[in-house]
Structure formats: C-alpha cells, structure tokens
Write an enzyme that holds these catalytic residues in place. Structure first.
Site, PDB file in Angstrom:
ATOM      1  N   MET A   9      -8.915   7.710   9.468  1.00  0.00           N
ATOM      2  CA  MET A   9      -9.729   8.129   8.194  1.00  0.00           C
ATOM      3  C   MET A   9     -10.830   8.975   8.255  1.00  0.00           C
ATOM      4  SD  MET A   9      -9.238   4.403   6.421  1.00  0.00           S
ATOM      5  CE  MET A   9      -9.976   3.406   7.835  1.00  0.00           C
TER       6      MET A   9
ATOM      7  N   ASP B 187       0.840  -1.158   0.058  1.00  0.00           N
ATOM      8  CA  ASP B 187       0.114  -0.141  -0.088  1.00  0.00           C
ATOM      9  C   ASP B 187       0.793   1.333  -0.106  1.00  0.00           C
ATOM     10  OD1 ASP B 187      -2.165  -1.537   0.248  1.00  0.00           O
ATOM     11  OD2 ASP B 187      -2.640  -1.274   2.180  1.00  0.00           O
TER      12      ASP B 187
ATOM     13  N   LYS C  62      -4.163   2.341  -2.298  1.00  0.00           N
ATOM     14  CA  LYS C  62      -5.293   2.154  -1.115  1.00  0.00           C
ATOM     15  C   LYS C  62      -4.497   3.372  -0.143  1.00  0.00           C
ATOM     16  CE  LYS C  62      -7.428  -0.854  -0.489  1.00  0.00           C
ATOM     17  NZ  LYS C  62      -9.034  -0.874  -0.903  1.00  0.00           N
TER      18      LYS C  62
END
Length: 509
Positions: free
Chosen positions: A174, A36, A58
């Site tokens: 996030m 990632d 990602k």
C-alpha cells in the site's frame, strides 16, 4: 437466536487458484460471504448459490464501502443471527488486513471465530515477478511494512530510519501514493540510491505489470508506466534475480480466443494458468447435424472394430446420439483412437473405453501412422465420428490399406454472429497482444467479419495456430502464424505463445 460463526479466510494475492483448500472448503459452507474488493471475485462462485454476498470495499486509499467499525458490527450481527459467515479478505487476514481487529470484535461479543491463513501478497507479488524475498547470496532478512499508515498516525510513526538499512529486503504494501516520499526517506536514512527496486501491480492476475529500476528512480518509472494500486514495492539486491526466474510467461497479456469456449475449456484454462487474460470472441459455433430419417445407432456402433475421434466436439455429439439410443459408451468393444490429449480426455470422461493417443503431432496423419503400426488394416471396420468439414486424410488413408470406413457426420461448424465492430476496435487500439485460432473455419469467419483496417491491425499482434492446416488458412487471409506447436493439445499452443513472449522480453533487455 443461536450464535453462528465467523471464519476469516485469506483469499490470496489475486489468482483464484491460490486460495487454500481449507479456505475453499469454508466458502463451500458459507451462508454469508463478506468480502473485500481486493479478493478475487471468481472465489464467490465457490459459495453455495443460496449464500448472501456483501461487498464492504476496503481497497487501498479509496474510501471503503463501510468503515472498519461498521464491518466489525456487521460480522457480529450476522453471526448472532445464527449464520455461518465467511469474511473473505485479500492476501492473508493478519498481514495488514485488519483481521486482528475483526477477531477481537468477535471475541468481545462472544461470537465463535476462526482464521484460515492465506498467501500474502508480501511474498506472492515478488514471486510473481520472479523475485525471491530471501536468498542466501543476497538477503538473510526481510521486513514487510505498510506505506499507508492509519490517518490518525503521523508519518514518523514508521521507523524508516531503522528500516532503511535494518533488513536486506524491504517489501512495502500500500505504498504507491507515498512512493516518492518513501524512496527519498530511505535514501536519506542511508539506503543506497542504486539499490535495485521493483513495483509489481495487480500480482497474480492477467493484468499484472512489473517495473524495475534503481531506488532513486523507481517512483518516476512507475508513474510514467501508469502503475497504481494495488501494488507491492520490493527493495533490495534480490530484485536482480528476477531475470533468472521464469514466472507465468503470459502475465499481463490479453489473448483472443476465437473458438467456442467456456470457463473449463482447455485453451482458456491453459491461458489463465500462464497468467493471460483470455478474451473470448467465438467466431464460429458448432451445431448438430440432423439425425438420419431412420437411425440405427446401435447396429452402426456395434459393427465397428475401431472408433475414431479427431475433436472434442465429435466425442460430445456421438455421446449425445448414443444416449438418445440408450447406449452406454463403456459397453463398446471397439478400440478408441483420438487426436490430441484433450480429445482423449473428453472420451475418457464420456465413458468411452481406453482411448489411445498418438502424441507426435496434432494431425490426423499422426493417428493414421499409429493405427498402421498396430497391424494390417484390410477388412477392419472403422467408425469415424466427424464434423461436416473434417479432412479426408484419415479415411482416405485407411481405405487405401483395405479398411472399411463408415464416416458418421454428427455436427457442423457455422459462422457465429459475433460483435465484429467491437472486436475490430480493440484490434485497432492494440488491446489484444495475441490471437489464437484452432480451426480453419474460425480463421475464415474472423477474416470475413472484419474490415481491412482491423486485419492490418491483427498483423501487428502475435498469431498462434493449433496446427499446419490452420496456419495455412491464416496465410490465405494474409496473416502469419508466429506460433504453431509441434505436439498436440491446447497446452502446447499456449506454451508456444509463452516461448515467443519470453524471447521478445529477452530481446528487449
């Protein structure tokens, strides 16, 4: 074809040295690394040179390089081709890393799969800012939640009404795009608007930044400070403890290194360990001085009672000269003396026997005092491995006491042809927080290559010198050394910078 294996490895939160030993070992066996963009790129260097690297993106809200179904299929296809596949994922594979989906896909396809946990940013980001997510004085519970739910799920799929008051500490991953909505929802659900909160961006990297404030204002403060993903949001009274903790003192600072430096250079390593981003612009380089027309290295070394080193370069160039003459440093009978632990370590790794180090100061005078303390010097033969412009304090002092000193000039320092306009532009833009100098020659080359505007900008940065001689060279070009360590070593230089940084933070609070 024979079936290979898939190993999910947690890369940790940012710094490459936070990967687990088991994860590093798996990378060392990898035939393919599927990684990632949030995993530290330096970790790819742990894989064999022959390993294939596949970037699958990602990164938070950004469009991934490959969709999750495609990644699952890729892992299965590579393993079925008999490859040892390391799936390198930021943080921990099973903490909002979709590692469970990849494991399920491998198992459904009959592919052997293993999971190696990693340090999750859910706890590491808070720790990097000096925030404990639990503390018996403030928090007996912690909840970790995603602020970026799968697009197919409604916002109400997250039970914000229960999370608001159901855990003492909330850690939100996030969540930057939805931060204003998240904070408003938590307040509406009963969380006090004055609850302490913090946002930690790019934790455990040299670009780490932290913003603190009350829950009702943390989104605005973060936006005005320019914070963005990847970031972790911490909500709870534990945030107040961050001022009591001491994390990496140079986190987020860009520090200029003016000496010739590689990744394993002790100054670069110490800066990285302190959280800084080293900006290496060597203003000088070292080169060997031509050998004597008829060198007799064996006789020269064999005839000395004491061998003196005042730099790692002296060790390096003497080792190379001895190697050309077929002489093993380990066979020498001479006492070996070094200025600074870094020089002593270079001597040890080069095979010179039992180097001695005066720890008091980073100066040749300290070495002279240590030698005198061991007994009379009259008649003792010293070999001083040195550079062309090394100081005369040490050999002059030894000769005054009756010693015989052979000064062997092995290398010289010359100005490097560095990109002065680019460095000047960075200084003028204020992109460098600190400047480090480890020799007068580096200072002179730095000043000679820059114009008046860049030197004036340099005066607005924190300046560090390895010792008093280098500090004097800085004064000669109009710069003041704000940090001069009292003891030897590059680590001490960085510690002096850390002390200045912490003092400035305390003053600004």
């Amino acid at each position: 074809m024979s079936t290979g294996r898939v190993v999910l490895v947690g890369a940790g939160p940012g710094s490459p040295d936070l990967i687990t030993l088991r994860g590093a070992a798996a990378l060392g066996r990898a035939e393919v690394v599927v990684y990632d963009s949030l995993s530290c790129p330096e970790l790819l260097e742990l894989a064999p040179a022959s390993a294939e690297h596949i970037d699958v993106g990602k990164r938070g809200h950004d469009a991934p390089t490959r969709g999750q179904d495609e990644i699952n299929a890729l892992l299965v296809r590579l393993a079925r081709a008999g490859r040892y596949v390391v799936r390198l994922k930021g943080g921990d594979p099973f903490v909002f890393g979709r590692g469970g989906e990849e494991v399920s896909a491998c198992r459904a396809a009959g592919v052997p799969v293993e999971v190696i946990p990693g340090v999750s940013s859910a706890v590491a980001a808070a720790a990097a800012a000096g925030i404990p997510v639990t503390d018996r004085r403030h928090a007996a519970s912690v909840a970790v939640v995603t602020g970026h739910r799968d697009a197919s799920r409604p916002w109400t799929g997250i039970r914000w009404d229960r999370l608001a008051t159901g855990a003492d500490t909330l850690v939100i991953l996030m969540g930057m795009r939805n931060l204003e909505k998240i904070t408003a929802t938590l307040i509406d659900a009963g969380r006090s608007p004055e609850t302490p909160a913090a946002v930690v961006m790019e934790a455990e990297t040299p670009r780490q930044r932290v913003v603190r404030g009350p829950l009702h204002d943390i989104a605005r403060r973060s936006r005005e400070a320019g914070l963005g993903a990847p970031a972790v949001v911490v909500v709870g009274d534990v945030v107040t403890l961050s001022n009591e903790s001491t994390g990496r003192g140079l986190a987020g600072r860009r520090v200029l290194v003016t000496r010739p430096a590689s990744a394993d250079d002790p100054l670069v390593a110490a800066l990285v360990a302190a959280g800084a981003e080293p900006v290496c612009v060597p203003t000088v380089r070292v080169e060997a001085v031509a050998a004597d027309p008829e060198p007799d290295d064996a006789r020269r070394v064999a005839g000395c009672d004491d061998l003196l080193f005042t730099s790692r370069n002296a060790v390096r160039f003497l080792r190379e000269r001895l190697a050309r003459s077929g002489i093993d440093p380990a066979t020498l009978d001479a006492r070996v003396w070094c200025v600074g632990e870094a020089t002593a370590e270079a001597a040890r790794t080069s095979g010179f026997p039992r180097p001695r180090v005066p720890h008091a100061r980073y100066q040749a005078a300290a070495l002279l005092d240590a030698i005198r303390a061991e007994g009379p010097l009259r008649g003792r033969r010293f070999l001083f491995a040195r550079g062309l412009r090394a100081g005369n304090t040490l050999p002059a002092g030894l000769r005054e006491d009756g010693a015989i000193v052979d000064e062997w000039v092995l290398y010289r320092t010359v100005p490097e042809n560095f990109d002065a306009p680019a460095l000047a532009a960075r200084l003028v833009r204020g992109e460098l927080d600190a400047l480090t100098f480890t020799s007068p020659s580096a200072v002179k080359a730095f000043a000679a290559g820059l114009g008046a505007e860049a030197l004036e900008a340099a005066r607005r940065s924190t300046v560090a010198a390895i010792g008093s001689v280098t500090a004097e060279a800085l004064r000669a070009v109009g710069l003041v050394a704000h940090a001069v360590p009292e003891r030897a070593g590059m680590g001490a230089l960085v510690e002096a910078l850390e002390r200045l940084s912490r003092a400035a933070e305390e003053e600004g609070r």
